[in-house]
Design a protein around this motif. Structure first.
Motif: not given
Lengths: 448, 310
Positions: B203-232
């Motif tokens: 998990n380098l793009p969304d890593a803890a050393d980037l405080a979440g990386g590509t997902v750092v600015e996401d909230s709400g539905l954006d975050r849910l969909l991104w996490k869901g897509a990644r899990a999918a």
């Protein structure tokens, strides 16, 4: 009308379901709050998050200097709606952040329950979300002219729109690449509270770095001391039990390890370590040795840290940098001068490599050694000499290891990729509060 | 002419399987985390938490940043989730139960995996945020390194079937599963499978050393969909692994689809466990290992598999 009613009904139904979710909390650990905030990781009712975008509640714990008021306001405004703020004073004086808070609470159980209640009320519409503190306006007028806001006079270099742009600069391979100035901190979750760095990045390589003065430095005493640091501060001026001191040292090393594991994406293992730290006894040496094996198997001491952030012994000689120096092969330790340790068989543990992996091994080794010393110490008490070996190095009237080490930080971080820089910083276990506690203790103003 | 489900049936079926898969993944991941952390497991809370946290994200407002690429930000999770759906649509539950069985199913799946890089770059680029963009570039380096070994590991499974159809590849494993025929193939596939979905140690793009990386600015539905897509995508990778290495629907006593589900869950457990038991890899190391070790190993795997079939 019917559609609006349906939407409202759906929202209420979702609110009822969501109210039971772990509360996503962005926590700011102020002075004296580091351990309390860390322990919240063990509470299944909460989820500490790394980004304000993921949070519903902003938790401000401990004392905060004035210098953090404005960054805190920015942080507050970056939480999505609905949001709320909770202040957890932990014995600190009145908050320096000039906003009203929900009623303050001071016990740990109370914190989790209050956070849950806040979330429930926000989701059910019983509590209005907090409005922004700062005005939502551009830092300077936007002068872009293109269809996507691009171009325009004064928008193509320097600091247009109040934000520095990348400029060409030399990189470590002799090329000329874009160099982006960037400020990270003071609430970056992988940094110790109060650390802010002004960076210049070429890609993900740090070409320049300058630490910004800690807001804790020179701040008026807030009157609280972290429980784990308290005994070391006390040892400066009065005899303290060696067994208690060594047990506290082992705990501090394990608490550091719990945070370090989160930084290498092993948060679950970090929680296990945190629980061990909280319940640590002198008979837990085997648990620490088992932990060492686990860390090697997970490659936390391995591919994640080997060869990263090497600090040669010559650079830290005489600084009293504690585990950093000993991991580089220097047997510097204030305990060797304390008569209370003679006859206990104490010899400083040292490593050779001086890299992040060596610092991980060093702290783990010292934690196990401290438990052995605590078991052998009986009722011996230290002899105050004006300096003490804290888990981070020499603590005395002049300051602590972090304060003495800080000027070396740019040299250590320059040329590292960002990921390695974070690994290195975590492995250094910097602590800006320790020196303030010691200073405050001298002024006689510290409370537990 | 190969089998295709009608578009409506295919979309509903693949969507339902993905949602169920993401839920199972969330529960398994939490369960593994609790086991490693040594916390007590309360089954009710374990099963409810993904739904509760999902509902919470639906109710949170979307957040924005200064001058974002709003369209790209909204499209990125849709693209990522769409690619996961395309990848999963190629996986047969049984010889006659498959959303789409084109003669080039292998190529379609590989193309979906290759295009993930676009979704992630778009996601990192759009918020106009340093850590998010940094994460996007990391995935660029990561993806360029794993694409070749990923394709080669999968290609070796097509040799015994002499076909690029996933149904044919599974069919050819009636007597011997590919995991036995090509012992190096599955480990290689799993390593790059973790990299595709940037899970755990990769998990380098969304890593803890980037405080979440590509997902750092996401909230709400954006975050849910991104996490869901990644899990999918991780579910799709596990399902395809079950099909091409573990014999898909082949197995005694149980019906074919049950075997596919069981094998998929087994691979998911392995993939998810890596996130709790292995530390984050340094990007430089991953790039080095991919080019110097994984590609030659994957090539050797193809050559040996081919030679054994001659």
């Amino acid at each position: 009308m019917a559609r609006a009613g349906l939407q409202l009904g759906l929202k209420q139904a979702l609110g009822r379901v969501a109210a039971g979710a772990p509360v996503p909390v962005f926590a700011v650990a102020g002075q004296g709050a580091r351990e309390h905030v860390q322990d919240l990781r063990l509470d299944g009712r909460l989820r500490l998050v790394d980004s304000p975008g993921a949070a519903m509640v902003l938790l401000i714990a401990g004392g905060l200097p004035d210098g953090l008021a404005e960054p805190l306001a920015h942080l507050h405004d970056s939480l999505p709606h609905p949001r709320a703020t909770l202040w957890w004073p932990l014995g600190a004086g009145p908050a320096t952040w000039p906003q009203q808070f929900v009623p303050t609470i001071e016990t740990r159980d109370g914190v989790s329950e209050t956070l849950q209640a806040i979330q429930r009320e926000l989701l059910r519409g019983q509590r209005p979300g907090e409005p922004p503190i700062l005005p939502d306006e551009d830092p300077v007028p936007w002068k872009g002219v293109g269809p996507y806001g691009q171009g325009g006079t004064g928008m193509t270099g320097g600091t247009p729109y109040g934000r520095p742009m990348a400029e060409l600069g030399a990189d470590r391979d002799g090329l000329r690449l874009d160099v982006l100035p960037l400020r990270i901190g003071p609430f970056f979750p992988r940094f110790p509270p109060g650390l802010t760095l002004d960076l210049k990045l070429a890609g993900d390589v740090i070409v320049d770095v300058a630490p910004v003065e800690s807001p804790f430095a020179g701040a008026p005493p807030v009157g609280v001391c972290r429980a784990g640091a308290r005994i070391f501060v006390d040892a400066l001026s009065q005899p303290v039990p060696v067994a208690g001191l060594e047990l506290a040292r082992a705990r501090e090393h394990l608490r550091w390890l719990a945070d370090a594991l989160v930084a290498v994406e092993l948060g679950s293992l970090g929680s296990r370590v945190l629980r061990l730290a909280a319940e640590l006894r002198t008979s837990d040496g085997d648990s620490i040795r088992t932990l060492g094996r686990a860390l090697r198997r997970t490659q936390a001491i391995g591919w994640a840290t080997n060869g990263v952030g090497r600090i040669p012994a010559a650079a830290v000689e005489g600084l009293g940098a504690g585990p950093i120096a000993r991991a580089a092969g220097l047997p510097e330790d204030e305990r060797t001068h304390d008569p209370a340790y003679s006859g206990l068989g104490f010899e400083p543990i040292v490593q050779r490599d001086g890299d992040a992996a060596a610092r991980w091994r060093q702290r783990l080794g010292e934690a196990a050694q401290s438990l052995e010393l605590a078991a052998r110490a009986g009722d011996r008490r230290t002899v105050p000499t004006g300096s003490v070996e804290s888990p981070r190095g020499r603590l005395d009237g002049e300051g602590n290891a972090t304060a003495r080490f800080l000027h070396l930080l740019p040299g250590v971080l320059q040329g590292l990729e960002w990921g390695d820089a974070v690994t290195t910083l975590v492995s250094l276990d910097l602590d800006f509060e320790e020196a303030v506690f010691a200073e405050t203790a001298r002024a006689g103003a510290v409370a537990s | 002419m190969r089998d295709y489900a009608s578009p409506g049936v295919a979309i509903v079926a693949v969507g339902a399987i993905l949602v169920a898969g993401v839920y199972v993944l969330a529960v398994l991941d939490r369960l593994l985390g609790m086991i490693v952390a040594g916390t007590s497991i309360r089954l009710g809370a374990l099963l409810a938490e993904p739904v509760q946290s999902g509902a919470l994200l639906v109710l949170q407002e979307r957040r924005t940043t200064e001058r974002p690429d709003a369209a790209g930000w909204a499209l990125a999770p849709a693209l990522f989730g769409g690619l996961a759906a395309v990848a999963l649509a190629m996986v047969p539950l049984d010889r006659d139960i498959v959303a789409a069985d084109p003669a080039t199913g292998f190529v379609v799946f590989s193309a979906a995996i290759a295009m993930v890089m676009i979704a992630i770059y778009l996601h990192g680029w759009s918020p106009n945020s340093a850590f998010a963009l940094h994460g996007a570039y990391r995935y660029g380096a990561q993806a360029l390194s794993f694409q070749i070994p990923f394709l080669l590991a999968m290609l070796a499974t097509a040799l015994p079937a002499e076909s690029l159809s996933i149904v044919d590849i599974v069919d050819a494993q009636k007597s011997v599963w590919n995991v036995v025929r090509e012992p190096a193939g599955l480990p290689l596939y799993l390593v790059v499978g973790v990299a595709v979905s940037f899970w755990g140690p990769l998990n380098l793009p969304d890593a803890a050393d980037l405080a979440g990386g590509t997902v750092v600015e996401d909230s709400g539905l954006d975050r849910l969909l991104w996490k869901g897509a990644r899990a999918a995508m991780l579910v799709a990778v596990a399902a395809m692994g079950a099909a091409v290495f573990l014999g898909g629907w082949w197995g005694p006593w149980l019906p074919g689809p049950a075997w596919v589900v069981l094998k998929t869950v087994a691979l998911l457990v392995v993939l998810l466990a890596s996130g709790h038991l292995l530390a984050r890899v340094r990007i430089e190391q991953f790039v080095f290992v991919s080019w110097v070790l994984l590609i030659p190993l994957a090539l050797l795997n193809v050559f040996v598999s081919g030679a054994l079939l001659l």
